[in-house]
Write a protein that holds these residues in place. Structure first.
Motif, mmCIF file in Angstrom:
data_model
loop_
_atom_site.group_PDB
_atom_site.id
_atom_site.type_symbol
_atom_site.label_atom_id
_atom_site.label_comp_id
_atom_site.label_asym_id
_atom_site.label_seq_id
_atom_site.Cartn_x
_atom_site.Cartn_y
_atom_site.Cartn_z
ATOM 1 N N THR A 28 0.814 -1.216 0.000
ATOM 2 C CA THR A 28 0.000 0.000 0.000
ATOM 3 C C THR A 28 0.851 1.271 0.000
ATOM 4 O O THR A 28 0.394 2.324 -0.469
ATOM 5 N N SER A 29 2.070 1.184 0.508
ATOM 6 C CA SER A 29 2.937 2.367 0.509
ATOM 7 C C SER A 29 3.320 2.766 -0.919
ATOM 8 O O SER A 29 3.576 3.938 -1.204
ATOM 9 N N ALA A 30 3.344 1.790 -1.821
ATOM 10 C CA ALA A 30 3.654 2.078 -3.222
ATOM 11 C C ALA A 30 2.538 2.919 -3.831
ATOM 12 O O ALA A 30 2.800 3.854 -4.603
ATOM 13 N N PHE A 31 1.294 2.611 -3.487
ATOM 14 C CA PHE A 31 0.173 3.409 -3.978
ATOM 15 C C PHE A 31 0.260 4.831 -3.439
ATOM 16 O O PHE A 31 0.021 5.800 -4.170
ATOM 17 N N GLU A 32 0.615 4.967 -2.177
ATOM 18 C CA GLU A 32 0.728 6.294 -1.575
ATOM 19 C C GLU A 32 1.774 7.132 -2.308
ATOM 20 O O GLU A 32 1.579 8.333 -2.527
ATOM 21 N N SER A 33 2.863 6.492 -2.712
ATOM 22 C CA SER A 33 3.914 7.201 -3.447
ATOM 23 C C SER A 33 3.391 7.691 -4.793
ATOM 24 O O SER A 33 3.646 8.833 -5.202
ATOM 25 N N LEU A 34 2.660 6.825 -5.487
ATOM 26 C CA LEU A 34 2.079 7.217 -6.779
ATOM 27 C C LEU A 34 1.066 8.336 -6.605
ATOM 28 O O LEU A 34 1.037 9.295 -7.386
ATOM 29 N N GLU A 57 -13.428 17.315 -7.992
ATOM 30 C CA GLU A 57 -13.090 16.469 -6.846
ATOM 31 C C GLU A 57 -13.730 15.091 -6.981
ATOM 32 O O GLU A 57 -13.083 14.064 -6.712
ATOM 33 N N ASP A 58 -14.986 15.053 -7.405
ATOM 34 C CA ASP A 58 -15.691 13.774 -7.570
ATOM 35 C C ASP A 58 -15.018 12.906 -8.638
ATOM 36 O O ASP A 58 -14.797 11.705 -8.431
ATOM 37 N N LEU A 59 -14.710 13.518 -9.784
ATOM 38 C CA LEU A 59 -14.070 12.768 -10.867
ATOM 39 C C LEU A 59 -12.663 12.332 -10.477
ATOM 40 O O LEU A 59 -12.216 11.229 -10.829
ATOM 41 N N TYR A 60 -11.982 13.202 -9.746
ATOM 42 C CA TYR A 60 -10.630 12.907 -9.260
ATOM 43 C C TYR A 60 -10.647 11.678 -8.349
ATOM 44 O O TYR A 60 -9.845 10.747 -8.514
ATOM 45 N N GLN A 61 -11.567 11.675 -7.388
ATOM 46 C CA GLN A 61 -11.655 10.550 -6.459
ATOM 47 C C GLN A 61 -12.061 9.266 -7.188
ATOM 48 O O GLN A 61 -11.558 8.178 -6.881
ATOM 49 N N GLU A 62 -12.973 9.399 -8.153
ATOM 50 C CA GLU A 62 -13.410 8.225 -8.910
ATOM 51 C C GLU A 62 -12.256 7.644 -9.728
ATOM 52 O O GLU A 62 -12.143 6.424 -9.879
ATOM 53 N N THR A 63 -11.397 8.523 -10.256
ATOM 54 C CA THR A 63 -10.245 8.044 -11.021
ATOM 55 C C THR A 63 -9.346 7.174 -10.146
ATOM 56 O O THR A 63 -8.955 6.069 -10.553
ATOM 57 N N TRP A 64 -9.016 7.666 -8.957
ATOM 58 C CA TRP A 64 -8.164 6.874 -8.068
ATOM 59 C C TRP A 64 -8.874 5.600 -7.609
ATOM 60 O O TRP A 64 -8.235 4.558 -7.408
ATOM 61 N N GLY A 65 -10.198 5.683 -7.468
ATOM 62 C CA GLY A 65 -10.951 4.477 -7.125
ATOM 63 C C GLY A 65 -10.830 3.418 -8.208
ATOM 64 O O GLY A 65 -10.670 2.224 -7.926
ATOM 65 N N PHE A 80 2.437 4.382 -16.862
ATOM 66 C CA PHE A 80 1.432 4.569 -15.817
ATOM 67 C C PHE A 80 0.663 5.872 -16.019
ATOM 68 O O PHE A 80 -0.554 5.899 -15.879
ATOM 69 N N THR A 81 1.380 6.965 -16.338
ATOM 70 C CA THR A 81 0.697 8.244 -16.503
ATOM 71 C C THR A 81 -0.286 8.211 -17.669
ATOM 72 O O THR A 81 -1.377 8.775 -17.580
ATOM 73 N N THR A 82 0.092 7.542 -18.753
ATOM 74 C CA THR A 82 -0.819 7.410 -19.899
ATOM 75 C C THR A 82 -2.063 6.638 -19.484
ATOM 76 O O THR A 82 -3.193 7.026 -19.801
ATOM 77 N N TRP A 83 -1.858 5.551 -18.757
ATOM 78 C CA TRP A 83 -2.962 4.713 -18.269
ATOM 79 C C TRP A 83 -3.847 5.509 -17.313
ATOM 80 O O TRP A 83 -5.081 5.469 -17.403
ATOM 81 N N LEU A 84 -3.233 6.260 -16.396
ATOM 82 C CA LEU A 84 -3.963 7.050 -15.410
ATOM 83 C C LEU A 84 -4.826 8.112 -16.090
ATOM 84 O O LEU A 84 -6.026 8.248 -15.782
ATOM 85 N N ASN A 90 -11.672 9.051 -19.868
ATOM 86 C CA ASN A 90 -12.889 8.282 -20.072
ATOM 87 C C ASN A 90 -13.979 8.675 -19.080
ATOM 88 O O ASN A 90 -15.172 8.714 -19.430
ATOM 89 N N LEU A 91 -13.589 8.972 -17.845
ATOM 90 C CA LEU A 91 -14.560 9.434 -16.852
ATOM 91 C C LEU A 91 -15.153 10.776 -17.270
ATOM 92 O O LEU A 91 -16.355 11.023 -17.102
ATOM 93 N N LEU A 92 -14.312 11.626 -17.804
ATOM 94 C CA LEU A 92 -14.771 12.934 -18.260
ATOM 95 C C LEU A 92 -15.754 12.782 -19.419
ATOM 96 O O LEU A 92 -16.787 13.461 -19.468
ATOM 97 N N ILE A 93 -15.446 11.890 -20.345
ATOM 98 C CA ILE A 93 -16.352 11.621 -21.465
ATOM 99 C C ILE A 93 -17.692 11.104 -20.949
ATOM 100 O O ILE A 93 -18.756 11.536 -21.396
#
Length: 204
Positions: A28-34, A57-65, A80-84, A90-93
């Motif tokens: 989980t610490s690896a996720f925190e770093s990202l 904020e909603d879209l941001y949180q959903e992306t990390w979810g 990773f950045t391209t994937w992120l 896609n969420l924005l669309i």
């Protein structure tokens, strides 16, 4: 210099991929770093795209979810950045399609000759600190007036620092279409700022 910069980017991309794989394996610490590394840019992307902090904020949180949910199946076929940012895009669309039946993200631009990935530095060269501040404010306003696809491409290029090739992967259009969008955005912004600056100058 350019080679060193590309090497740094490659090293960063590899580090991100390692962190994501470590997180998928239970670290989980690896996720925190990202999260700490990319949270600022991703949040700004949504704020600039939507103009609504709560929605951003909603879209941001959903992306990390979605990143968390997809971690187990994560593959290193893309940076990773391209994937992120593809998840974010896609969420924005999805949001735009839910609000507006007309697909504002359609590829409606003709593909023309290659263009520079940035506006030349002398386009908005300030004569003074005051002019610089005024023109920066005008530029922000002009960015908000861009058509949706041009605005997103410009922000991914200028603010997030993605190459045209990476943006093409994120938004899933051709490289030629991406370059056209950047070129159209650059031209529109230059004309917009020049016109608004003329208005400001005439009021003095």
């Amino acid at each position: 210099m350019a080679e060193a910069l590309e090497q740094d980017k490659s090293t960063e991309a590899e580090a991100d991929q390692r962190l994501m794989l470590q997180y998928a394996a239970g670290d989980t610490s690896a996720f925190e770093s990202l999260y700490q590394k990319h949270k600022g840019g991703l949040y700004r992307y949504f704020v600039r795209q939507t103009g609504d902090q709560q929605l951003a904020e909603d879209l941001y949180q959903e992306t990390w979810g979605r990143v968390i949910k997809a971690a187990v199946g994560y593959e290193t076929s893309a940076k990773f950045t391209t994937w992120l940012y593809r998840i974010a895009h896609n969420l924005l669309i999805d949001h735009v399609r839910a609000v507006k039946p007309v697909d504002l993200f359609s590829d409606a631009f003709s593909e023309e000759q290659e263009c520079d990935n940035q506006m030349s530095s002398d386009q908005f060269s300030p004569d003074s600190a005051l002019e610089e501040n005024i023109k920066a404010k005008l530029l922000r306003g002009c960015i908000d007036l861009l058509p949706t696809v041009q605005k997103e491409t410009f922000l991914l290029s200028m603010e997030a620092g993605f190459t045209a090739a990476a943006i093409a992967e994120i938004v899933e259009v051709t490289l030629e279409a991406t370059k056209s969008r950047i070129r159209y955005a650059n031209r529109a912004l230059k004309e917009c700022v020049m016109n608004k600056w003329q208005e400001v100058d005439n009021e003095r």
